[in-house]
Design a protein around this motif. Sequence first.
Motif, short mmCIF file in Angstrom:
data_model
loop_
_atom_site.label_atom_id
_atom_site.label_comp_id
_atom_site.label_asym_id
_atom_site.label_seq_id
_atom_site.Cartn_x
_atom_site.Cartn_y
_atom_site.Cartn_z
N GLY A 127 0.80 -1.23 0.00
CA GLY A 127 0.00 0.00 0.00
C GLY A 127 0.83 1.27 0.00
O GLY A 127 0.29 2.37 0.04
N MET A 128 2.16 1.12 -0.04
CA MET A 128 3.02 2.31 -0.06
C MET A 128 2.95 2.97 -1.44
O MET A 128 3.02 2.29 -2.46
N VAL A 129 2.81 4.30 -1.46
CA VAL A 129 2.76 5.02 -2.73
C VAL A 129 4.12 4.94 -3.42
O VAL A 129 5.16 5.16 -2.79
N THR A 130 4.10 4.62 -4.71
CA THR A 130 5.36 4.43 -5.44
C THR A 130 5.48 5.34 -6.67
O THR A 130 6.52 5.38 -7.30
N GLY A 131 4.40 6.05 -7.02
CA GLY A 131 4.50 6.90 -8.20
C GLY A 131 3.15 7.39 -8.67
O GLY A 131 2.16 7.35 -7.92
N ILE A 132 3.12 7.87 -9.93
CA ILE A 132 1.90 8.44 -10.50
C ILE A 132 1.63 7.85 -11.88
O ILE A 132 2.55 7.36 -12.54
N THR A 133 0.38 7.92 -12.30
CA THR A 133 0.05 7.78 -13.71
C THR A 133 -0.44 9.14 -14.19
O THR A 133 -0.95 9.94 -13.39
N ILE A 147 9.10 9.41 -3.07
CA ILE A 147 8.03 10.15 -2.42
C ILE A 147 7.21 10.91 -3.46
O ILE A 147 7.80 11.59 -4.33
N VAL A 148 5.89 10.82 -3.39
CA VAL A 148 5.00 11.65 -4.23
C VAL A 148 4.43 12.76 -3.34
O VAL A 148 3.86 12.48 -2.28
#
Length: 363
Positions: A127-133, A147-148
């Motif tokens: 569940g850790m944030v890893t990026g964006i689309t 980090i986002v």
Amino acid sequence: MYDVIVVGARCGGSPTAMNLAGAGHKVLVVDRATFPSDTLSTGVLSGDSVNRLRQWGLLEKVCAGSGTAVYPGTRIHVAGEAFDIPGEALCPRRTTLDKILVDAARDAGAEVREHCSVTGITRDGEGMVTGITFQSEGQTGAESARIVIGADGRNSFVARAVDAEVYGEKDSLACAYYSYFTGFPVDRNDLHFADGVAALAFPTDHGQSLLAVMQPSAAFEAWRADVEAGFRKVFSAVGLGDAFAGATRTEEYRGAAQLPNYYRKPFGPGWALVGDAGYLKDPVLGQGVNDAFRDADLLSAGLDRVFRGDASFEAAMSEYQQTRDAMTGGIYALNHAFSALKVTPGLVQTLADAAAAMQAARG
Ligand SMILES: Cc1cc2nc3c(=O)[nH]c(=O)nc-3n(C[C@H](O)[C@H](O)[C@H](O)COP(=O)(O)OP(=O)(O)OC[C@H]3O[C@@H](n4cnc5c(N)ncnc54)[C@H](O)[C@@H]3O)c2cc1C
């Protein structure tokens, strides 16, 4: 893989990116807007924000770009009395200010992608944030980062995607409209309060004046039918009816029906928030840009320590949240009291004392 992806490139995002890129970290900033461009804001720089621009080496550019000079703080008129709130102020157009901030981030080494809309957040199995689309120029894509950062404003996509905890919520009490005028000379922030209304005037780019009116939220539906009539009524109520009648509007009116107030927890696994995304308040005292600038410095200093191995993410970000909340708690309550538009000399004196104390603390 970036160290940081910053979503949003205005007052919270670009200074954060500038600081982190300047410290040698690999930074991507994306914004669905292109620059220069306007945004919903009267653009007053209050508190420490003028000095922060000076420290960042950007104050001369902002003054040159807007054709204005720094002026002394704010004058508040209420019940026949005028109070000077100490400090330095400027009121650049956001078209001017935000472009300078974006360019400063780029000059510091951040990669800036304009016209790039974030459409999703990616996560790992835990569940850790890893990026964006994102979507840009008809193409879709994805990028990853340690980090986002959501610097994406009052309707923050990132804050909603990570379900950031909201706390300290206060009612939205006022609504506002503003526009740009010639023929209404003003040499500082001039705030006039009468019972239940406010008329505000600020010197902005190239000799123009920004005039704004605030009324209770309940007035919005009737007011939007004839915005100009609302301006005539409120400027008359504060004794400036003739001055307003002699002014010429140069742009459309822009307004906001809802002016919410809340904090969000500004960090979690793989993400952080800065600016309005993490701390939103009614614009009556023009605190938002100042808050975004300060939090950009606090957040980027904390993340720099994390990336250098000098602090854990949890420790550095808890300190960021605690410092932000401690520095803003008093002014947040005061700002909300002003947004009720039932301003008394006693309330203004409390603000003047708080501003003097903040100035003394800065030295
Ligand atoms: C009517 C009004 C008047 C105001 N007047 C003042 C004032 O005089 N002084 C003051 O200090 N503050 C004022 N404020 C508040 C001030 O505008 C904000 O506090 C400030 O703009 C916050 O900066 P930010 O960088 O956090 O967000 P924003 O300036 O809102 O920037 C967010 C950026 O994120 C981008 N973005 C959003 N979603 C996405 C996405 N999914 N993908 C890519 N990009 C995205 C947007 O395009 C935008 O450029 C006012 C607010 C209002 C509503």
